[in-house]
Design a protein around this motif. Structure first.
Motif, mmCIF file in Angstrom:
data_model
loop_
_atom_site.group_PDB
_atom_site.id
_atom_site.type_symbol
_atom_site.label_atom_id
_atom_site.label_comp_id
_atom_site.label_asym_id
_atom_site.label_seq_id
_atom_site.Cartn_x
_atom_site.Cartn_y
_atom_site.Cartn_z
ATOM 1 N N ALA A 65 11.566 11.329 17.259
ATOM 2 C CA ALA A 65 11.325 10.684 18.549
ATOM 3 C C ALA A 65 10.421 11.547 19.430
ATOM 4 N N THR A 66 10.636 12.840 19.380
ATOM 5 C CA THR A 66 9.779 13.766 20.144
ATOM 6 C C THR A 66 8.346 13.701 19.642
ATOM 7 N N CYS A 67 8.182 13.663 18.318
ATOM 8 C CA CYS A 67 6.835 13.555 17.744
ATOM 9 C C CYS A 67 6.157 12.271 18.201
ATOM 10 N N ALA A 68 6.903 11.176 18.180
ATOM 11 C CA ALA A 68 6.321 9.897 18.601
ATOM 12 C C ALA A 68 5.913 9.945 20.072
ATOM 13 N N ARG A 69 6.748 10.544 20.895
ATOM 14 C CA ARG A 69 6.427 10.636 22.328
ATOM 15 C C ARG A 69 5.196 11.508 22.563
ATOM 16 N N LEU A 70 5.177 12.679 21.910
ATOM 17 C CA LEU A 70 4.041 13.585 22.091
ATOM 18 C C LEU A 70 2.762 12.992 21.504
ATOM 19 N N ALA A 71 2.898 12.284 20.364
ATOM 20 C CA ALA A 71 1.723 11.655 19.753
ATOM 21 C C ALA A 71 1.135 10.601 20.680
ATOM 22 N N THR A 72 1.992 9.888 21.382
ATOM 23 C CA THR A 72 1.523 8.882 22.344
ATOM 24 C C THR A 72 0.623 9.515 23.402
ATOM 25 N N LEU A 73 0.968 10.722 23.787
ATOM 26 C CA LEU A 73 0.223 11.416 24.841
ATOM 27 C C LEU A 73 -0.980 12.186 24.307
ATOM 28 N N SER A 74 -0.947 12.554 23.018
ATOM 29 C CA SER A 74 -1.918 13.541 22.519
ATOM 30 C C SER A 74 -2.850 13.052 21.423
ATOM 31 N N MET A 75 -2.565 11.929 20.780
ATOM 32 C CA MET A 75 -3.398 11.499 19.656
ATOM 33 C C MET A 75 -4.839 11.234 20.092
ATOM 34 N N THR A 76 -5.761 11.626 19.209
ATOM 35 C CA THR A 76 -7.171 11.337 19.459
ATOM 36 C C THR A 76 -7.458 9.880 19.091
ATOM 37 N N PRO A 77 -8.583 9.335 19.529
ATOM 38 C CA PRO A 77 -8.945 7.962 19.130
ATOM 39 C C PRO A 77 -8.991 7.784 17.617
ATOM 40 N N LYS A 78 -9.482 8.799 16.901
ATOM 41 C CA LYS A 78 -9.547 8.708 15.446
ATOM 42 C C LYS A 78 -8.143 8.647 14.849
ATOM 43 N N GLU A 79 -7.223 9.457 15.369
ATOM 44 C CA GLU A 79 -5.853 9.463 14.856
ATOM 45 C C GLU A 79 -5.151 8.133 15.145
ATOM 46 N N ARG A 80 -5.416 7.557 16.300
ATOM 47 C CA ARG A 80 -4.823 6.251 16.636
ATOM 48 C C ARG A 80 -5.347 5.177 15.683
ATOM 49 N N SER A 81 -6.629 5.265 15.365
ATOM 50 C CA SER A 81 -7.218 4.307 14.434
ATOM 51 C C SER A 81 -6.604 4.447 13.048
ATOM 52 N N GLN A 82 -6.372 5.695 12.613
ATOM 53 C CA GLN A 82 -5.738 5.935 11.309
ATOM 54 C C GLN A 82 -4.328 5.364 11.278
ATOM 55 N N LEU A 83 -3.604 5.546 12.368
ATOM 56 C CA LEU A 83 -2.232 5.040 12.441
ATOM 57 C C LEU A 83 -2.218 3.509 12.355
ATOM 58 N N ARG A 84 -3.114 2.872 13.098
ATOM 59 C CA ARG A 84 -3.188 1.410 13.086
ATOM 60 C C ARG A 84 -3.554 0.899 11.690
ATOM 61 N N SER A 85 -4.537 1.546 11.064
ATOM 62 C CA SER A 85 -4.994 1.124 9.739
ATOM 63 C C SER A 85 -3.896 1.280 8.696
ATOM 64 N N LEU A 86 -3.197 2.416 8.734
ATOM 65 C CA LEU A 86 -2.116 2.655 7.778
ATOM 66 C C LEU A 86 -0.994 1.644 7.982
ATOM 67 N N HIS A 87 -0.652 1.396 9.231
ATOM 68 C CA HIS A 87 0.406 0.433 9.545
ATOM 69 C C HIS A 87 0.054 -0.963 9.030
ATOM 70 N N ASP A 88 -1.190 -1.375 9.213
ATOM 71 C CA ASP A 88 -1.631 -2.686 8.701
ATOM 72 C C ASP A 88 -1.539 -2.730 7.183
ATOM 73 N N GLY A 89 -1.916 -1.641 6.526
ATOM 74 C CA GLY A 89 -1.842 -1.583 5.065
ATOM 75 C C GLY A 89 -0.410 -1.640 4.563
ATOM 76 N N MET A 90 0.515 -1.089 5.335
ATOM 77 C CA MET A 90 1.913 -1.096 4.924
ATOM 78 C C MET A 90 2.505 -2.503 4.969
#
Length: 247
Positions: free
Chosen positions: A89-114
């Motif tokens: 949960a801490t990772c998710a909270r910190l990622a919300t505040l700190s992820m770069t645009p590229k990392e957010r795009s990777q997360l979205r793409s991976l989630h769609d693939g799943m």
């Protein structure tokens, strides 16, 4: 998509599954040669697999003594899941505040693939992608100390977390839980991401317990039978063994 498993990783999964299913009961010595014959491999990947499992709490691996199936107390496992939930949960909270645009795009793409993996009921593919999904959030937190703790806890709980996917329909439910996390992260709602991940990890533990209920009863019964057998052949005090101290 994630890299395919190595032979040692695949073998570690097979051994872990047998331990969780009660095929290898607590206290059993895991002989490398016997395992190699059982799984049709040489002793080298068996040795590597046991090293991988030594960090999970499923086995104890001692120099010159070999590997033995460990009996993990339920309260110990519960504490690990609680700690894992808080760290995730801490990772998710910190990622919300700190992820770069590229990392957010990777997360979205991976989630769609799943979603496609869930639709295809590809459990092996989904499990591998699931590990990458959580890893993206660890890295996206941009806090090396938190990431190190998360990776260490995941290593100890990996066999238990994977067991959840034996539950019917679990892939789609897992993906729906991830969706709440992803929407919060991409929407930059840190509190919602924290809450969604806590809920997800709580459900993971609940599903594991439901899947493991029957094997757990079998393991307990096997343990009691072993205790009965040992009691039946154990010599009386003072004959062939030291007397028990009153201290």
């Amino acid at each position: 998509m994630p890299a395919p498993q190595t032979r040692a990783e695949h073998l570690a999964d097979q051994i872990a599954n047998d331990i969780l299913a009660g095929v290898f009961p607590p206290g059993l010595h895991l002989d490398e040669q016997v395992l190699a014959k059982r799984f049709g491999v040489s002793r080298t990947p068996v040795r590597d697999a046991l090293r991988l499992l030594s960090g999970t709490g499923l086995i104890d691996l001692r120099p010159r003594a070999g590997a033995m199936v460990r009996r993990m107390a339920l309260d110990e496992l519960d504490m690990l899941f609680i700690a894992m939930g808080e760290i995730e949960a801490t990772c998710a909270r910190l990622a919300t505040l700190s992820m770069t645009p590229k990392e957010r795009s990777q997360l979205r793409s991976l989630h769609d693939g799943m979603a496609r993996l869930a639709d295809a009921d590809d459990r092996a593919g989904y499990m591998a992608a699931n590990q990458e999904f959580h890893g993206l959030l660890y890295a996206g937190a941009h806090n090396s100390v938190v990431e190190e703790i998360a990776v260490s806890l995941r290593r100890r709980l990996t066999p238990y977390r994977k067991a959840q996917f034996k539950a019917p329909g679990r892939l789609h439910r897992s993906h729906a839980e991830h969706d709440a996390v992803v929407r919060a992260v991409l929407g930059r709602d840190a509190a919602a991401a924290n809450a969604a991940m806590l809920i997800h990890m709580s459900i993971v533990e609940d599903v594991f317990e439901s899947v493991d209920a029957e094997p757990a009863r079998e393991r307990e019964a096997a343990h009691e039978r072993d205790d009965d057998r040992r009691s039946a052949v154990e010599p009386e005090a003072g004959i062939g063994r030291p007397e028990r101290s009153n201290r």
